[in-house]
Write an enzyme that holds these catalytic residues in place. Structure first.
Site, short mmCIF file in Angstrom:
data_model
loop_
_atom_site.label_atom_id
_atom_site.label_comp_id
_atom_site.label_asym_id
_atom_site.label_seq_id
_atom_site.Cartn_x
_atom_site.Cartn_y
_atom_site.Cartn_z
N ASN A 110 -16.06 0.51 49.90
CA ASN A 110 -16.59 1.94 50.21
C ASN A 110 -15.24 2.83 50.61
O ASN A 110 -15.45 3.98 51.00
CB ASN A 110 -17.50 1.78 51.37
CG ASN A 110 -16.70 1.51 52.80
OD1 ASN A 110 -15.88 1.12 52.62
ND2 ASN A 110 -17.66 1.15 53.75
N ASP B 94 -7.26 -4.13 63.48
CA ASP B 94 -8.38 -4.15 64.11
C ASP B 94 -9.08 -5.53 64.63
O ASP B 94 -8.43 -6.41 64.29
CB ASP B 94 -9.84 -3.59 62.98
CG ASP B 94 -9.31 -4.09 61.76
OD1 ASP B 94 -8.78 -5.11 61.29
OD2 ASP B 94 -9.75 -3.53 60.60
N GLU C 225 -14.83 3.67 58.64
CA GLU C 225 -15.69 3.64 57.38
C GLU C 225 -15.86 5.19 56.93
O GLU C 225 -15.40 6.23 57.64
CB GLU C 225 -17.08 3.46 58.29
CG GLU C 225 -17.05 1.76 58.64
CD GLU C 225 -17.24 0.81 57.57
OE1 GLU C 225 -16.75 0.90 56.36
OE2 GLU C 225 -17.73 -0.29 57.78
N HIS D 30 -12.96 2.26 52.80
CA HIS D 30 -12.35 2.17 54.14
C HIS D 30 -10.87 1.59 54.32
O HIS D 30 -10.71 0.65 53.36
CB HIS D 30 -13.57 1.65 54.99
CG HIS D 30 -13.46 -0.14 54.95
ND1 HIS D 30 -14.58 -0.81 55.20
CD2 HIS D 30 -12.53 -1.04 54.89
CE1 HIS D 30 -14.51 -1.82 55.30
NE2 HIS D 30 -13.23 -2.02 54.78
#
Ligand code: F6R
Length: 262
Positions: A136, A67, A143, A138
């Protein structure tokens, strides 16, 4: 999923480095998928150290990062291009032309995302995708609620993720809101996945990934679908798993099972 539990973060990093180094040693022209973030820094330190002291060569390796932040040019101090140069590429013998990250400053980030997928395919696909995990759940910047069938595309970052990444920027407001990220399906297409997680802050996400339901609510749980996914954990990151005894029976001390190549 193979779950390898090591006594501490240093041992987990060395174990993850062993897996990368073995592939690079066996297949010098392999294609590595790479991640950024705090967890990866000691891994890149360790691989850099093995380059210097053990002669581990990356000269023919190609890399694709997961990313990049939208809006940041490659030379921006907080871009993942800069992170990778400083943390890894400048410390090994890799050919910069064989390293790839999405261009966060592309005029058309959507077109850049499609082109990035094509570049991965042109390289013959990814042999080993290295991953971290967000608190979380990811992976990359997929996400929670990301499609499990997603490909490289633009994602809006959650405020939780922006708060976690705030430490690299001057203010929360300057912390990017969007990224180009490989999708979950892109990641699952890699021939093998290696996820490194260290520290208690990752324990809940790791439990969701390994033992939770397959769900877009915990994107890392998609690795349950992968036939060759390995999680390398320290004890703190493994703390919320319920089947630790079983993982330690199969992989004592984080070693390969007796049926795997050691
Ligand atoms: C970034 C990436 C992210 C990180 C994750 C954990 O390329 O892939 O999924 O791995 O946000 O980041 P740290 O290691 O900083 O907790």
């Amino acid at each position: 999923m193979k779950v390898l539990i090591l006594d501490n973060a240093e041992a987990a990093v060395r174990r993850a480095a062993d897996i990368v180094a073995r592939l690079v040693g066996d297949r010098p022209r392999c294609v590595l998928g790479l991640a950024t973030g705090g967890t990866m820094l000691p891994l890149y330190d360790e691989l850099g150290r093995r380059h210097v002291s053990d002669g581990l060569s990356f000269a023919q390796v190609a890399t694709f990062n997961l990313d990049e932040y939208i809006g940041l040019p490659p030379d921006h101090a907080c871009s993942y291009h800069t992170y990778m140069r400083e943390a890894f590429f400048d410390r090994i013998d890799i050919d910069p032309a064989r390293t790839h990250l999405p261009r966060g400053d592309a005029d058309d980030p959507q077109a850049e995302s499609l082109a990035y997928e094509a570049r991965i395919a042109d390289a013959g696909g990814i042999d080993l995708q290295v991953l971290g995990i967000g608190q979380n759940g990811h992976i990359g910047f997929n996400e929670p609620t990301s499609s499990l069938g997603s490909r490289t595309r633009i994602k809006t970052l959650t405020d939780d993720t922006r708060r976690a990444n705030r430490r690299f920027f001057d203010t929360f407001d300057q912390t990017p809101r969007h990224a180009i990220t490989m999708g979950i399906a892109t990641i699952l297409q890699s021939r093998a996945c290696l996820l490194l997680a260290t520290g208690a802050a990752k324990a809940e996400a790791v439990a969701g990934m390994v033992e939770g339901p397959l769900s877009a609510a915990c994107p890392a749980s998609a690795l349950q679908l992968h036939a060759d996914a390995t999680a390398v954990l320290d004890r703190d990151a493994a703390a919320a798993l319920t089947l630790v005894d079983y993982y330690e029976t199969v992989h004592p001390g984080g070693r390969e099972s007796v049926f795997d190549r050691t």
